[in-house]
Design a protein around this motif. Sequence first.
Motif, PDB file in Angstrom:
ATOM      1  N   GLU A 110      52.904  16.844  -3.064  1.00 36.13           N
ATOM      2  CA  GLU A 110      52.379  15.378  -3.556  1.00 36.13           C
ATOM      3  C   GLU A 110      52.569  15.405  -4.924  1.00 36.13           C
ATOM      4  O   GLU A 110      52.855  14.492  -5.722  1.00 36.13           O
ATOM      5  N   LEU A 130      55.937  15.036  -6.196  1.00 40.54           N
ATOM      6  CA  LEU A 130      56.535  13.960  -5.702  1.00 40.54           C
ATOM      7  C   LEU A 130      55.707  12.692  -6.602  1.00 40.54           C
ATOM      8  O   LEU A 130      56.896  11.917  -7.213  1.00 40.54           O
ATOM      9  N   GLY A 148      36.416  -4.716   9.026  1.00 42.61           N
ATOM     10  CA  GLY A 148      35.699  -3.795   7.905  1.00 42.61           C
ATOM     11  C   GLY A 148      36.825  -2.988   7.213  1.00 42.61           C
ATOM     12  O   GLY A 148      37.799  -2.939   7.643  1.00 42.61           O
ATOM     13  N   ILE A 186      38.485   0.400   6.211  1.00 38.90           N
ATOM     14  CA  ILE A 186      38.785   1.515   7.095  1.00 38.90           C
ATOM     15  C   ILE A 186      39.818   2.375   6.094  1.00 38.90           C
ATOM     16  O   ILE A 186      40.691   1.656   5.406  1.00 38.90           O
ATOM     17  N   GLN A 229      62.024  10.781  -0.203  1.00 38.66           N
ATOM     18  CA  GLN A 229      60.979  11.526   0.081  1.00 38.66           C
ATOM     19  C   GLN A 229      59.688  10.863   0.044  1.00 38.66           C
ATOM     20  O   GLN A 229      59.355  10.072  -0.846  1.00 38.66           O
ATOM     21  N   LYS A 230      58.902  10.911   1.333  1.00 46.83           N
ATOM     22  CA  LYS A 230      57.706  10.015   1.425  1.00 46.83           C
ATOM     23  C   LYS A 230      56.474  10.738   0.876  1.00 46.83           C
ATOM     24  O   LYS A 230      56.458  12.168   1.118  1.00 46.83           O
ATOM     25  N   SER A 231      55.291  10.078   0.611  1.00 49.12           N
ATOM     26  CA  SER A 231      54.116  10.413  -0.128  1.00 49.12           C
ATOM     27  C   SER A 231      53.046  10.953   1.194  1.00 49.12           C
ATOM     28  O   SER A 231      53.194  10.201   2.260  1.00 49.12           O
ATOM     29  N   ILE A 232      52.302  11.891   1.153  1.00 50.86           N
ATOM     30  CA  ILE A 232      51.468  12.088   2.049  1.00 50.86           C
ATOM     31  C   ILE A 232      50.250  11.085   2.289  1.00 50.86           C
ATOM     32  O   ILE A 232      50.055  10.885   3.443  1.00 50.86           O
ATOM     33  N   PHE A 233      50.341  10.041   1.129  1.00 46.90           N
ATOM     34  CA  PHE A 233      49.450   9.042   1.562  1.00 46.90           C
ATOM     35  C   PHE A 233      50.111   7.872   2.147  1.00 46.90           C
ATOM     36  O   PHE A 233      49.352   7.079   2.573  1.00 46.90           O
ATOM     37  N   SER A 234      51.435   8.177   2.689  1.00 40.35           N
ATOM     38  CA  SER A 234      51.734   7.123   3.508  1.00 40.35           C
ATOM     39  C   SER A 234      51.083   7.340   5.096  1.00 40.35           C
ATOM     40  O   SER A 234      51.439   6.699   5.880  1.00 40.35           O
ATOM     41  N   VAL A 235      50.826   8.650   5.280  1.00 45.06           N
ATOM     42  CA  VAL A 235      50.082   8.769   6.683  1.00 45.06           C
ATOM     43  C   VAL A 235      48.463   8.891   6.425  1.00 45.06           C
ATOM     44  O   VAL A 235      47.775   8.730   7.646  1.00 45.06           O
ATOM     45  N   ILE A 236      47.950   9.309   5.424  1.00 45.42           N
ATOM     46  CA  ILE A 236      46.544   9.075   5.311  1.00 45.42           C
ATOM     47  C   ILE A 236      45.933   7.967   4.457  1.00 45.42           C
ATOM     48  O   ILE A 236      44.857   8.199   3.580  1.00 45.42           O
ATOM     49  N   SER A 237      46.438   6.832   4.272  1.00 43.49           N
ATOM     50  CA  SER A 237      46.215   5.577   3.449  1.00 43.49           C
ATOM     51  C   SER A 237      46.990   4.430   4.123  1.00 43.49           C
ATOM     52  O   SER A 237      47.699   4.676   4.873  1.00 43.49           O
ATOM     53  N   PRO A 238      46.824   3.334   3.724  1.00 45.61           N
ATOM     54  CA  PRO A 238      45.887   2.888   2.580  1.00 45.61           C
ATOM     55  C   PRO A 238      44.282   2.720   3.189  1.00 45.61           C
ATOM     56  O   PRO A 238      44.102   2.712   4.319  1.00 45.61           O
ATOM     57  N   ILE A 239      43.507   2.617   2.316  1.00 47.15           N
ATOM     58  CA  ILE A 239      42.057   2.104   2.435  1.00 47.15           C
ATOM     59  C   ILE A 239      42.227   0.342   2.576  1.00 47.15           C
ATOM     60  O   ILE A 239      42.967   0.073   1.717  1.00 47.15           O
ATOM     61  N   MET A 240      41.999   0.037   3.616  1.00 42.43           N
ATOM     62  CA  MET A 240      42.227  -1.259   3.902  1.00 42.43           C
ATOM     63  C   MET A 240      41.391  -2.128   4.738  1.00 42.43           C
ATOM     64  O   MET A 240      40.555  -1.232   5.604  1.00 42.43           O
ATOM     65  N   VAL A 241      41.162  -3.230   4.836  1.00 39.67           N
ATOM     66  CA  VAL A 241      40.189  -4.107   5.918  1.00 39.67           C
ATOM     67  C   VAL A 241      41.233  -4.006   7.083  1.00 39.67           C
ATOM     68  O   VAL A 241      42.441  -4.643   6.977  1.00 39.67           O
ATOM     69  N   SER A 250      47.655  -3.019  10.255  1.00 38.46           N
ATOM     70  CA  SER A 250      48.388  -2.865   8.879  1.00 38.46           C
ATOM     71  C   SER A 250      49.526  -4.073   8.779  1.00 38.46           C
ATOM     72  O   SER A 250      49.718  -4.660   7.742  1.00 38.46           O
ATOM     73  N   ASP A 301      41.860  -3.943   0.459  1.00 38.87           N
ATOM     74  CA  ASP A 301      40.643  -3.282   0.899  1.00 38.87           C
ATOM     75  C   ASP A 301      39.471  -4.081   0.546  1.00 38.87           C
ATOM     76  O   ASP A 301      38.408  -3.267   0.650  1.00 38.87           O
TER      77      ASP A 301
END
Lengths: 290, 217
Positions: free
Chosen positions: A26, A29, A107, A109, B3-15, B19, B74
Amino acid sequence: MAILSFEELKNRCGSKSVYEVAQEEESSLSEIEVDVVRLKVLEDLTAMKAAIKNGLKSTEKGISGWCGDDCAKLRKRYRDTETLFGKVFEKITAYALATAEENLRMGRIVACPTAGSCGIVPSVIIAVAEERKIPESKQIDALLTAGMIGLIVSNKVQLAGAVAGCQAECGVASAMAAGALVEMLGGNTEEILQAAALAMKNILGLTCDPVCGLVEVPCIKRNAFLGVHAVTAAELALCGVESKIPIDEVTDVLKRTGELMSPVLKETSTGGLAKTKTALELEKVLFNKN
Amino acid sequence: MEQKSIFSVISPIMVGPSSSHTAGAVRLGLMARNIYKESFSKVKFVLYNSFATTGFGHGTDKGLLAGLLGYTVDDSLIKDIFNIVKDVEYSYEYVQDISRHPNSVDIIIDDRMKISGDSVGAGEIRINNIDGFEVNIKGNYDTLLLMYKDKPGMISEVAEIIQKQRINIATLHCDRSSKGGVASMCIELDIPAGDDIVNEIKKLSDVFFVTNVRKLK
Ligand code: SF4
């Protein structure tokens, strides 16, 4: 270079942990320092904890009025009764529902990997961290591990119910959580990947058939089920049980199963649970109301 | 393969809760805001297909409006947006049209500009039409958008101005109503174009409209 398979990940790891490779990847990248990567993961982790906290406090229902107070029921039982499986089980199920219900009420999340499956990874990491007093930095390692597993799967198949059914959302979330749990409990790379393989193998074919197209039925409760599912996978992997089918092949099967699955069972709400007699009745009431 | 970022699977912070139907809606609104730029007093949203049928249960209506008003994905206030908004008149229309993407919307601002876009999954969006002109704005690049009278050489004139500032063009997309008619150009850039570039392009003959559309965070 993108890591496209778990075999490649294993080779890249060598003596490093999965999370170390994940944060290095990461970092290169996104052209940010490893410390900054970890800070971003911490931000996610903090938002996950806040979602659980908010979810545990609320019994507010969603717009449909069907769901939103199941977590409260669960907690009441845990207060009043001695449960079969102990604290970790109680917390995982409660935290998963708390997060998924928080999602339902608009909410805040963290999609992990998706909004519908947002309760699974946090419930496992945070419940176990609390019960085993695992420090924050190890929780970050765990979330990075989960992310790496999800990322590799997502390089092969899009993590969306509309593309490959719920096996690609809640199913993959459970595999991510299983790997994260093994990391937290001190397992090695092999055991992490075995846990993910075992979790994934046992949700193949999971359909996406939400009633009225809303992220409610069956999504919310499914988060609790698949949080617990991850624990079974992690326990098996940690005592040396292996998936006879290697994780890369299991991932290919997940993708192929998604392709074989009828569109009726991929988020179109034209079949499965969404077209049961009861679902149709719920639909009628809901659409009259709105 | 990108190449994808790891944050494509553990994000975004959202209401929540979705998605595509919530975060995607907010981002469509935000993008329309970045395009329109001016303040406004009236907006109409036309929701298509799945946005129309299940949007109410996913807060799509609230998300679109909140995004247009500058709230990010978010922001916990999104769920209360109808109670917060005071001086903007807003309305919704629900339409089924299979020629449109399943999650699609038209955003009509002050009866002056119509911006159409799709929520294409995982919170990703695409603005594909502005006032009848095909565009291609995904919000992951800073984009220069212009409308002009179709004529030979316009692309190179514009590219030269951008080149002079040593800004790399990532992609370029054109559409026109007819030969010699009105045309549109979308240029995705690696770094945002400054006001100097916008002003210089404005000075070219036959350019009616230029704007700098900021990427989404
Ligand atoms: S059933 Fe479908 S909508 Fe619900 S969580 Fe699973 S994939 Fe997402």
